[in-house]
Design a protein around this motif. Structure first.
Motif, PDB file in Angstrom:
ATOM      1  N   ASP A 278      53.981 -10.293 133.452  1.00 16.01           N
ATOM      2  CA  ASP A 278      52.585 -11.733 133.723  1.00 16.01           C
ATOM      3  C   ASP A 278      52.680 -11.877 135.304  1.00 16.01           C
ATOM      4  OD1 ASP A 278      51.968 -10.058 131.431  1.00 16.01           O
ATOM      5  OD2 ASP A 278      51.793 -11.887 130.584  1.00 16.01           O
TER       6      ASP A 278
ATOM      7  N   GLU B  29      50.147  -8.073 142.298  1.00 16.57           N
ATOM      8  CA  GLU B  29      49.714  -5.818 142.554  1.00 16.57           C
ATOM      9  C   GLU B  29      50.352  -5.236 142.908  1.00 16.57           C
ATOM     10  OE1 GLU B  29      47.252  -3.127 141.906  1.00 16.57           O
ATOM     11  OE2 GLU B  29      46.559  -5.671 141.361  1.00 16.57           O
ATOM     12  N   TYR B  30      50.858  -5.060 142.482  1.00 18.39           N
ATOM     13  CA  TYR B  30      51.735  -3.591 142.183  1.00 18.39           C
ATOM     14  C   TYR B  30      52.066  -3.247 144.000  1.00 18.39           C
ATOM     15  CZ  TYR B  30      55.956  -0.433 142.559  1.00 18.39           C
ATOM     16  OH  TYR B  30      56.595   0.489 143.310  1.00 18.39           O
TER      17      TYR B  30
ATOM     18  N   GLN C 126      57.417  -1.996 135.344  1.00 21.06           N
ATOM     19  CA  GLN C 126      55.838  -2.550 134.414  1.00 21.06           C
ATOM     20  C   GLN C 126      55.314  -3.021 135.263  1.00 21.06           C
ATOM     21  OE1 GLN C 126      55.304  -2.237 130.465  1.00 21.06           O
ATOM     22  NE2 GLN C 126      57.783  -0.811 130.686  1.00 21.06           N
ATOM     23  N   SER C 127      54.648  -3.835 136.675  1.00 21.07           N
ATOM     24  CA  SER C 127      53.710  -3.699 136.919  1.00 21.07           C
ATOM     25  C   SER C 127      53.052  -2.883 138.069  1.00 21.07           C
ATOM     26  CB  SER C 127      54.592  -4.691 138.544  1.00 21.07           C
ATOM     27  OG  SER C 127      53.953  -4.800 138.752  1.00 21.07           O
TER      28      SER C 127
ATOM     29  N   ARG D 121      51.754  -0.369 134.898  1.00 21.76           N
ATOM     30  CA  ARG D 121      50.641  -1.383 134.427  1.00 21.76           C
ATOM     31  C   ARG D 121      49.612  -0.716 135.970  1.00 21.76           C
ATOM     32  NH1 ARG D 121      51.398  -7.326 132.758  1.00 21.76           N
ATOM     33  NH2 ARG D 121      51.591  -6.769 130.519  1.00 21.76           N
ATOM     34  N   GLN D 122      49.262  -1.037 136.803  1.00 22.11           N
ATOM     35  CA  GLN D 122      48.712  -0.354 138.093  1.00 22.11           C
ATOM     36  C   GLN D 122      48.619   0.862 138.018  1.00 22.11           C
ATOM     37  OE1 GLN D 122      50.401   0.847 142.086  1.00 22.11           O
ATOM     38  NE2 GLN D 122      48.758  -0.995 142.984  1.00 22.11           N
TER      39      GLN D 122
ATOM     40  N   ARG E 159      45.874   1.520 134.876  1.00 28.34           N
ATOM     41  CA  ARG E 159      44.202   1.061 134.946  1.00 28.34           C
ATOM     42  C   ARG E 159      43.801   1.923 134.997  1.00 28.34           C
ATOM     43  NH1 ARG E 159      46.218  -2.955 138.772  1.00 28.34           N
ATOM     44  NH2 ARG E 159      46.924  -5.180 137.880  1.00 28.34           N
TER      45      ARG E 159
ATOM     46  N   ALA F 127      44.817  -2.962 130.778  1.00 21.90           N
ATOM     47  CA  ALA F 127      46.206  -1.941 131.640  1.00 21.90           C
ATOM     48  C   ALA F 127      47.132  -3.217 131.683  1.00 21.90           C
ATOM     49  CB  ALA F 127      46.106  -1.956 132.653  1.00 21.90           C
ATOM     50  N   ASP F 128      46.170  -4.608 131.792  1.00 18.49           N
ATOM     51  CA  ASP F 128      47.242  -5.370 132.311  1.00 18.49           C
ATOM     52  C   ASP F 128      48.088  -6.497 130.313  1.00 18.49           C
ATOM     53  OD1 ASP F 128      47.290  -5.088 134.723  1.00 18.49           O
ATOM     54  OD2 ASP F 128      46.587  -6.375 135.526  1.00 18.49           O
ATOM     55  N   ARG F 129      47.035  -5.819 129.959  1.00 15.84           N
ATOM     56  CA  ARG F 129      47.501  -6.253 128.341  1.00 15.84           C
ATOM     57  C   ARG F 129      49.158  -5.928 128.039  1.00 15.84           C
ATOM     58  NH1 ARG F 129      42.018  -8.424 125.938  1.00 15.84           N
ATOM     59  NH2 ARG F 129      41.055  -9.139 128.389  1.00 15.84           N
TER      60      ARG F 129
END
Length: 395
Positions: free
Chosen positions: A19, A23-24, A52-53, A56-57, A60, A67-69
């Motif tokens: 968390d 941003e990746y 995971q980063s 998550r990107q 979206r 997405a970030d949850r």
């Protein structure tokens, strides 16, 4: 991701690290790894967190602000239902008055999340251990969701009055996987899913190219496109299928959704001469074989038999097709076409084609385009003959 990486990730340190990441960026990944290692995090945790980063990107596009949850695997994200489509799926269960749903092969839990968000209890079943653990994390906010690590075809459905299935269409695993080509190899199998559909309300998500000959006559088949991309075919059985609807094309865009439905495949419209406008039907319309129904709405005819382009003398705004105004007909031969485009100073060209054997990217290179103008070129057949139509998008 393996179970060891999962154990590291699902710790207070691991979740906080994921968390906290910015941003990746692939360009900055090496420096980020070095900084995280210097801060005292293990190489294994750093690798899992950065994965995971990155995911998550990518997520979206499917999950927007949610997405970030969530946590992901590569394979799970590839098959996960887009959240706006999952919400439409969930609406069917709500409208049918379902009391408890079994999501068999729940993956990362996208559809279960949407169903649970409407207050419907869910039994979420996933065969892969790592994916099941991530689904449990993703669905933890819903007390009426039970996540079970089990084989979907053997789990008890006692207390369940409807089922949703998104059969795995890729080889087993959570990383890079390959696509399965035989429906009998899906997990759960298509035969199992269709068998359930004979005795209870069932929804089945399949690829949009699924063999139409295998669609049961009792099912409502719905093809779905999102922002112009054809993403799935859903089959709905029992109370989840709508009366009188056996074919449906659902178009989902930023501003909402629109649907064209019919009791069966529609008969193609008659071929007519090229008009001032050409329509390119959405992929969902083509797959649902509702081109004829769309043509009737647009007062249009087929450009050529068996070719999914329509033509008309006037334009009608529709969410089910892209419209183009015809500038002119150009020579179909490549040499003459190249000369004609150069004369018109067209340097930017979108190339569309149906019914002709040509690689648009390779053709664009051979045309050696130069100039400040832009246009769209449609390569197709007009009443059976090869044509090159220079057109402009409407709207």
């Amino acid at each position: 991701m393996d179970s060891a990486e999962l154990s590291l990730l699902l710790t207070t340190e691991g979740l906080r690290l994921v968390d906290s990441l910015p941003e990746y960026s692939a360009k900055g990944a090496v420096q980020q790894v070095a900084a995280l290692r210097k801060a005292g995090h293990s190489p294994e945790l750093v690798a899992a967190a950065l994965t995971q980063s990155r995911l998550r990107q990518k997520a979206r596009a499917k999950f927007g602000g949610f997405a970030d949850r969530l946590l992901y695997t590569q394979a799970g994200l590839e098959q996960a239902t887009r959240l706006k489509v999952a919400a439409l799926h969930a609406g069917r269960f709500r409208d049918a008055g379902v009391r408890r749903v079994a999501d068999l092969g729940c993956g990362l839990g996208a559809d279960a999340l949407a169903i649970a968000a409407l207050g419907i209890p869910v039994l979420a079943v996933e065969r892969d251990e790592v994916t099941a653990a991530l689904a449990a994390y993703n669905l933890a906010a819903f007390p009426d969701v039970e996540v079970v690590h089990a084989d979907a075809e053997s789990v008890s459905l006692e207390g369940v009055d409807a089922v949703y299935l998104d059969p795995a269409r890729r080889t087993a695993g959570t990383g890079e996987t390959s696509r399965l080509t035989r429906p009998d190899d899906y997990s759960p199998s298509v035969g199992f899913a269709f068998g359930l559909g004979e005795r209870m309300p069932v929804g089945v998500k399949l690829g949009p190219g699924f063999d139409r000959e295998q669609i049961p006559g009792s099912a409502e088949a719905q093809w779905v496109s999102v922002d112009g991309q054809l993403v799935e075919m859903g089959l709905w059985f029992g109370a989840l299928a709508r009366s009188g609807v056996r074919r449906s094309a659902l178009v989902v865009r930023e501003g909402g959704s629109a649907e064209l439905t019919a009791a069966a495949d529609s008969v193609d419209a008659e071929v007519r001469p090229l008009g001032e406008f050409v329509y390119e039907p959405d992929g969902s319309i083509i797959r649902a074989r509702l081109i004829g129904a769309l043509a009737e709405r647009l007062d249009a005819g087929m450009l050529s038999a068996g070719i999914a382009y329509l033509t008309a003398d006037s334009v009608v705004e529709t969410p089910f097709a892209s419209a183009f105004r015809v500038r002119e007909r150009l020579p179909a031969s490549e040499t003459a076409l190249k000369r004609a485009l150069r004369e018109r100073r067209i340097g930017t060209l979108e190339i569309k084609k149906r019914g002709v054997d040509v690689d648009p990217a390779a053709l664009r290179t051979r045309l050696s385009l130069k100039g400040p103008e832009s246009a769209t070129l449609i390569l197709t057949r007009v009443d059976g003959a090869h044509e090159a139509l220079l057109v402009d998008r409407v709207g």
